[in-house]
Scaffold this active site. Structure first.
Site, PDB file in Angstrom:
ATOM      1  N   GLY A  85      -9.163   2.670   5.172  1.00 37.47           N
ATOM      2  CA  GLY A  85      -7.734   2.528   5.434  1.00 37.47           C
ATOM      3  C   GLY A  85      -7.266   3.703   6.247  1.00 37.47           C
ATOM      4  CE  LYS A 144      -6.452  10.377   2.026  1.00 41.85           C
ATOM      5  NZ  LYS A 144      -5.162   9.789   1.819  1.00 41.85           N
ATOM      6  CG  ASP A 171       4.112   9.122   1.416  1.00 38.35           C
ATOM      7  OD1 ASP A 171       5.046   8.291   1.467  1.00 38.35           O
ATOM      8  OD2 ASP A 171       3.134   9.081   2.169  1.00 38.35           O
TER       9      ASP A 171
END
Ligand SMILES: *[C@@H]1O[C@H](CO)[C@@H](O)[C@H](O)[C@H]1NC(C)=O
Ligand SMILES: *[C@@H]1O[C@H](CO)[C@@H](O)[C@H](O)[C@H]1NC(C)=O
Ligand SMILES: *[C@@H]1O[C@H](CO)[C@@H](O)[C@H](O)[C@H]1NC(C)=O
Ligand SMILES: *[C@@H]1O[C@H](CO)[C@@H](O)[C@H](O)[C@H]1NC(C)=O
Ligand SMILES: *[C@@H]1O[C@H](CO)[C@@H](O)[C@H](O)[C@H]1NC(C)=O
Ligand SMILES: *[C@@H]1O[C@H](CO)[C@@H](O)[C@H](O)[C@H]1NC(C)=O
Ligand SMILES: *[C@@H]1O[C@H](CO)[C@@H](O)[C@H](O)[C@H]1NC(C)=O
Ligand SMILES: *[C@@H]1O[C@H](CO)[C@@H](O)[C@H](O)[C@H]1NC(C)=O
Ligand SMILES: *[C@@H]1O[C@H](CO)[C@@H](O)[C@H](O)[C@H]1NC(C)=O
Ligand SMILES: *[C@@H]1O[C@H](CO)[C@@H](O)[C@H](O)[C@H]1NC(C)=O
Length: 780
Positions: free
Chosen positions: A501, A523, A618
């Protein structure tokens, strides 16, 4: 052999006091193993040692008093992860790291100074010190206390001591001693916020400046000083004999902190010089939920409320649960099956939800029986205060307060009903809830969820234990994040082949760590940061220290030139967005309420329970990942701070005016934890309605979920929000909707704290009707 060793050590101890030798240089390449000759590095006199010491069934690494038969530990590394294998070693590696090497081939960092180590010393003071190449101290155990303080060691503002779990287990227990930045030295239960209501001891030095410090001298003087090193308060006067005496201050397993002395000549035992309290029932939380502390002479005992039994007879702090299943409560015939039992001379934390002035305790009993929400009540001075379960911080005290407890007349012990391990993320658990028609009184649900939720940290300790007892391998993960090289991660992800993603911070790739075959998510942070390596590493440390079952664990990182990568545990079930939006994945209503509670628990931990407060900034369904049991875990926490705040800002502005983003982001208002509460509110709406917060495929009045939700709420048409095909408990739906609407108030001050949110989700507090989310703005 042991006796011989002891003889050697004690003679070393005597000679050590007579003639100070300079400490041994522990050089690179040195190592220790739990069995055999070199299991520790001794201080010159042989009093203190750094190395392996024995715990109940495991080895721990730490500092202990080697010179006395008791081998009392004063500092422990990686407290919550004792080592089970004997085939391990502590190594001061040639590249300057102090690591624990396991047979599985993975290294655990024992202590992690910011620079490479050149040498180490175990000092006679009990301080274990690491040096760099120019003999500068880069790390010392005195600055990282666990549960004890030694003479000349200080507890500085912002630091805390945490008690051990038991006398034979030095992992984190349930009590804390905090040197607060407001000058007060305070004791709290672990998991409770730093608030006066949860404190059980305080030095009373509030307001003495931000840098008050707790000090211990080698004559047993225990005292507080302020930043100009003026005495603020004596806890224990000094002047005790120094010769051949060892002093040690420790927060004990029972929650009281004590100053001990040990005379090498006389008695050869630890005796108490001073203690914070002589009432062993003082520490709050000792007896857990619905339990209360009693004492005869100085022996403490925990007892359960009438109609309750211990969750686990051996562990008082796990509290008590109902020994019967409650059936539905109907206020007109509630006295058919229920009765009230009285418990005199007990005091509890007061969580009154409604108070009535009555004449007698019998009137109070009647009032409580007629109110289905009333599970217990306190009667004192003609006042009847209704309570919901669980009752907390109970203790027997000569006090006119009488606790009234609602019990079932035909109480039958049904041990099979309550799952013994409320922490496992199992779906069956949800079905255990007794669904109640009419006014819902989900006593079991409350009990289970409160145990699982509010005292997360306490249970985390317990969960660690479960993990380490049954799955020896797991503990490898429970440690500080490991540093990887870029090449290692390139190889692990097969040159970043499989992209999982792409988020605001960069793309995420699937990888497999070669040594452990563990599947991970890597990541790659794209926006290369202005921040230096040091800041990056500091932030990583903060993130690495957060452990909660609803947070994605950071396993490692890479810092290679300008490249910054993070390695997380891999979540096999995608994100909450996938789960909510794909009809075939659609979780049931019960599962959705549980997901909401879990997420709230994770955010609460970030806000109030971890070492450094973390504002996520977030929270959105894409950032909430689902593990193999569909247990939600929040990801990307800490990144807002790690990356520059500005980036978060730009990232949020292009998302439009509505979404998960709190209004203060684009209103030049300070961003606080309440911004996360706002985002949680939006996520909660999305969970309730199984749709996106902004969806223009709906008609115009329904496209913005928060607006539509409030319209439905005002019009009393909540059923419209969930669709017809689903069986939903309308009362719970209304509760959840009210919580969501409180969370998304435009005015941050009107939003509840996450703690309150969790209590509301659990059904333990009343929820007033929320105003329109934008009402505050339109009125100003
Ligand atoms: C320890 O090492 C330093 C140099 O790093 C040296 O000066 C000192 O003498 C050593 N001490 C001992 C006891 O070996
Ligand atoms: C322990 O030390 C003794 C004497 O220093 C030595 O003879 C023996 O081999 C050592 N044992 C081990 C297992 O290293
Ligand atoms: C200990 O670990 C090493 C690898 O680090 C292995 O070769 C050895 O067989 C292990 N010994 C035992 C007794 O498990
Ligand atoms: C420390 O305490 C002394 C004596 O009470 C006081 O005069 C001094 O102002 C205090 N210093 C600070 C920084 O609070
Ligand atoms: C307290 O300590 C901090 C950090 O050491 C320092 O920045 C601050 O100035 C100190 N405050 C006072 C009043 O001494
Ligand atoms: C605190 O203890 C020290 C050391 O025993 C003593 O000298 C001092 O007088 C005490 N101060 C007070 C205010 O009790
Ligand atoms: C411990 O030692 C002291 C003397 O230092 C003695 O009075 C006391 O009785 C001893 N306690 C125990 C339990 O042996
Ligand atoms: C709880 O009790 C069980 C058995 O009584 C024991 O094995 C376990 O270690 C205890 N846990 C804690 C946290 O004390
Ligand atoms: C409560 O009990 C009364 C009398 O038994 C009955 O008439 C009433 O319908 C019941 N209410 C509910 C909500 O079950
Ligand atoms: C009272 O308890 C009995 C047996 O547990 C149950 O069958 C009955 O429905 C209960 N009555 C009410 C009013 O809850």
């Amino acid at each position: 052999m042991a006796a011989f060793l002891f003889f050697v050590l004690s003679s070393a101890f005597y000679s050590g006091i007579a003639a100070q030798k300079s400490p041994l240089n522990i050089s690179l390449g040195s190592s220790l193993t739990p069995t055999g000759n070199s299991s520790s590095w001794l201080s010159p006199s042989g009093i203190f040692a750094f190395g392996f010491y024995q715990q109940r069934n495991a080895h721990a690494v730490g500092i202990f008093l080697a010179g006395i038969p008791e081998k009392t530990a004063v500092w422990t590394a990686n407290r919550d992860n004792p080592i089970f294998s004997s085939n391990v070693s502590v190594i001061l590696s040639t590249d300057g790291r102090l690591i624990l090497q396991l047979p599985e081939g993975q290294d655990i960092t024992v202590v992690d100074p910011s620079e490479p180590i050149s040498s180490a010393s175990m000092l006679d003071s009990g301080n274990f010190v690491l040096y760099d190449s120019v003999k500068r101290i880069i790390w010392q155990s005195f600055e990282h206390p666990t549960n004890s303080l030694l003479p000349r060691q200080q507890l500085i503002a912002g630091q805390e001591l945490i008690s051990s779990a038991s006398e034979t287990d030095d992992s984190r227990g349930i009590f804390r001693l905090v040197m607060q930045t407001d000058g007060n030295l305070v004791q709290y239960p672990v998991g409770a916020a730093n608030k006066p209501e949860t404190a059980y001891w305080a030095s009373g030095t509030f307001g003495d400046g931000p840098n008050v410090t707790l000090n211990l001298e080698d004559d047993g003087h225990l005292y507080l000083t302020n930043s100009s090193v003026n005495l603020v308060k004596n806890l224990s006067d000094g002047g005790h004999p120094k010769n051949k005496m060892i002093y040690l201050m420790k927060i004990d397993v029972d929650g009281i902190f004590r100053l001990y002395s040990y005379s090498v000549d006389q008695g050869r035992n630890w005796s108490i010089v001073w203690e914070s309290s002589t009432d062993r029932c003082d520490p709050k939380g000792l007896c857990g939920f619905n339990g209360f502390c009693t004492k005869i002479d100085n022996l403490v005992d925990c007892k359960c409320l009438p109609g309750f039994q211990f969750v686990n007879q051996g562990n008082w702090s796990l509290g008590c649960e109902r020994s019967f299943v409650t059936d539905s409560c109907n206020s007109t015939d509630s006295n058919v099956n229920h009765t009230i039992e009285f418990l005199e001379n007990t005091v509890w934390e007061d969580n009154t939800f409604s108070m009535v002035n009555t004449g007698t305790r019998e009137d109070c009993a009647k009032i409580c029986l007629e109110d289905c929400n009333c599970e217990a009540a306190f009667f004192k001075d003609g006042q009847c205060k209704k309570q919901r379960l669980p009752l907390t911080y109970g203790k027997r005290e000569t006090d006119s307060n009488i606790a009234l407890v609602k019990v079932h007349k035909h109480a039958t012990i049904d041990e099979g009903v309550i799952p013994s391990n409320p922490l496992k993320c199992r779906k069956e658990e949800v079905r255990v809830y007794v669904l109640i028609i009419g006014i819902s009184l989900v006593v079991l649900g409350v009990l289970i969820s409160v145990i699982a939720g509010v005292y997360v940290r306490r249970n985390q300790v317990w969960a660690y234990k479960q993990v380490s007892q049954f799955r020896n391998v797991e503990f490898v993960e429970n440690v500080a994040p490991r540093a990887f090289t870029f090449a290692e991660l390139e190889q692990a992800t097969n040159e970043f082949r499989e992209e999982l993603g792409r988020g605001a911070f960069g793309a995420v790739y699937k990888g497999i760590l070669p040594d452990s075959e563990k599947v991970v998510a890597v990541k790659k942070l794209e926006k290369v940061l202005a921040e230096g390596e040091k800041e990056f590493q500091n932030e990583i440390k903060v993130i690495g220290k957060t452990h909660h079952r609803n947070l994605v664990r950071l396993l490692g990182y890479c810092l290679d030139g300008a490249k910054r990568l993070l390695v997380y545990e891999y979540m096999s079930n995608g994100s909450l967005a996938d789960v909510l939006l794909k009809p075939e994945n659609h979780p049931s209503w019960d599962e959705r309420t549980k997901i909401a509670r879990d997420i709230a628990g994770g955010i609460l931990y970030l806000h109030e329970e971890c070492e450094t407060q973390i504002i996520h900034c977030d929270i959105k369904p894409q950032n909430i990942l689902m593990d193999e049991n569909r247990c939600p875990k929040i990801s990307d926490f800490g990144l807002a701070k790690l990356l520059k705040r500005d980036q978060t800002r730009t990232h949020t502005t292009f998302r439009g005016t509505k979404g998960c983003v709190a209004p203060e982001w684009y209103r030049k208002m300070p961003v606080t934890v309440k911004a996360d509460v706002y985002s949680f509110g939006i996520v909660l709406l999305e969970i309730i309605c199984c749709r996106k917060s902004l969806d223009w495929s709906f008609s115009e009045d329904q496209a913005v979920l928060e607006d539509w939700a409030y319209q439905c709420f005002k019009a009393g048409e909540l059923h419209k929000l969930v669709g017809d095909q689903e069986v939903v408990d309308m009362r719970k739906l209304e509760r959840m909707m009210k919580i969501a609407l409180w969370c998304i108030q435009d005015e941050p001050a009107l939003r509840p704290s996450m703690k309150k949110v969790l209590l509301m989700l659990e059904g333990t507090v009343d929820i007033p009707d929320p105003p329109s989310p934008t009402s505050f703005l339109s009125s100003t």
